[in-house]
Scaffold this motif. Structure first.
Motif, PDB file in Angstrom:
ATOM      1  N   VAL A   1       4.047   7.366   8.329  1.00  0.00           N
ATOM      2  CA  VAL A   1       3.596   6.193   7.576  1.00  0.00           C
ATOM      3  C   VAL A   1       3.124   5.092   8.520  1.00  0.00           C
ATOM      4  CG1 VAL A   1       4.359   4.315   6.052  1.00  0.00           C
ATOM      5  CG2 VAL A   1       5.021   6.679   5.556  1.00  0.00           C
ATOM      6  N   THR A  36      -0.778   3.691   8.556  1.00  0.00           N
ATOM      7  CA  THR A  36      -1.031   2.365   7.972  1.00  0.00           C
ATOM      8  C   THR A  36      -1.206   1.229   8.972  1.00  0.00           C
ATOM      9  OG1 THR A  36       1.362   1.976   7.747  1.00  0.00           O
ATOM     10  CG2 THR A  36       0.213   2.982   5.868  1.00  0.00           C
ATOM     11  N   SER A  93       1.524  -2.039   7.620  1.00  0.00           N
ATOM     12  CA  SER A  93       2.419  -0.940   7.985  1.00  0.00           C
ATOM     13  C   SER A  93       3.879  -1.321   7.759  1.00  0.00           C
ATOM     14  CB  SER A  93       2.203  -0.542   9.449  1.00  0.00           C
ATOM     15  OG  SER A  93       2.516  -1.619  10.321  1.00  0.00           O
ATOM     16  N   HIS A 109       4.764  -0.903   4.184  1.00  0.00           N
ATOM     17  CA  HIS A 109       4.840   0.492   3.771  1.00  0.00           C
ATOM     18  C   HIS A 109       6.085   1.201   4.318  1.00  0.00           C
ATOM     19  CE1 HIS A 109       0.826  -0.072   2.187  1.00  0.00           C
ATOM     20  NE2 HIS A 109       0.925   1.112   1.624  1.00  0.00           N
ATOM     21  N   THR A 137       8.459   2.693   1.637  1.00  0.00           N
ATOM     22  CA  THR A 137       8.762   4.131   1.690  1.00  0.00           C
ATOM     23  C   THR A 137      10.256   4.368   1.609  1.00  0.00           C
ATOM     24  OG1 THR A 137       6.783   4.583   3.021  1.00  0.00           O
ATOM     25  CG2 THR A 137       8.542   6.227   3.076  1.00  0.00           C
TER      26      THR A 137
END
Length: 295
Positions: free
Chosen positions: A12, A16, A23, A26, A30
């Motif tokens: 991820v 990102t 990022s 995310h 996540t």
């Protein structure tokens, strides 16, 4: 943290970091969606070393030229020699340093907020939406300029040779906004560059160059906290390596993408994700502080 979690989070991070979608948000989302513990600000900062290593390799020629010219300019200053005063690469080196000051000062000052309140999912949802709309506005203005209807239409937009101290500080202030998950370092700096009239390629290139000292300094600073809590050293290093490999592929794709495409798909994605988070939090499906206590 399991090895599977570290692989997914590294993936991820790599996917990102260079896209204008945040990022850090995310990584936080996540973990929240998967029911994992929040990896924390230290894990995020350290894995970003991997993606910045990808920047160092991808832009190695540019960075070597800039660093070499900057070092020669320092020597020239000591000797009171003005021969390097007008050198573009030396000036760019100084501007990267100047542009890194805002995030350095605020990063230290707001450390407790970055590791705590800033990771609230409601704040992340807000910044995803707001900064997404800002990126959309900047993208539309850039499109108008490219088609002859906006500012700087005579020369096609400002390049890095037009960059001065004022613009460098504005870029730096935009980058500092990324201390809040959801803002996006690349999204904020690219938006700032487009709003100042820079071309898409110039805005993205300087965004990546400006991120190098800030991200590396933050990552190495957070190394002292690595291995604490539920995130072990091994998993952190593994996630960083995954982020490096994936990040290199993404940055190569993204630099090609921005020369011909609009940022609007990222805008739609950010707004939709932000709205989804608000709905899930309001419905009680997702806690705004999911996983924080364990982290």
């Amino acid at each position: 943290m399991s090895w599977f979690e570290s692989f997914i989070l590294g993936l991820v991070q790599g996917l990102t970091e260079f896209l204008p979608i945040s990022s850090s948000a995310h990584l936080r989302l996540t973990a929240a969606f998967a029911g994992w513990h929040d990896p924390g600000a230290a894990f995020t900062a350290i894995t970003q070393i991997g993606t910045e290593a990808a920047v160092l390799i991808y832009f190695r020629k540019d960075i070597a030229t800039i660093v070499g010219a900057w070092c020669r300019s320092v020597v020239a200053m000591v000797r009171r020699d003005g021969s390097m005063r007008g050198d573009h690469d030396a000036q760019l080196g100084w501007l990267v340093i100047i542009g890194s000051i805002p995030i350095g000062v605020l990063g230290v000052t707001l450390k407790d907020q970055i590791e705590g309140p800033f990771r609230d999912l409601r704040l992340i949802a807000t910044t995803l939406i707001v900064m997404g709309l800002v990126l959309g506005l900047a993208d539309r203005l850039a499109a108008r300029a490219e088609t002859g209807g906006g500012r700087h239409r005579a020369n096609g937009g400002k390049t890095l040779r037009d960059l001065g101290v004022r613009d460098g500080l504005i870029y730096g202030c935009c980058q500092a906004l990324a201390l809040i998950p959801g803002v996006s370092r690349s999204g904020a700096t690219i938006s700032g560059g487009l709003l100042m009239g820079y071309t898409r390629e110039a805005a993205a290139r300087y965004s990546f160059l400006l991120a190098v000292p800030a991200v590396l300094a933050s990552g190495f600073y957070e190394l002292r906290d690595a291995g604490e809590g539920h995130v072990a050293w091994g998993q952190t290093v593994f996630a960083t390596l995954v982020a490096f490999v994936v990040g290199y592929a993404v940055i190569a794709w993204f630099m090609r993408f921005i020369t011909t495409r609009s940022f609007m798909p990222f805008v739609y994605y950010r707004v939709a994700l932000g709205i989804l988070i608000f709905i899930l939090v309001a419905a009680g499906v997702l806690s705004p502080h999911a996983g924080e206590s364990a982290a």
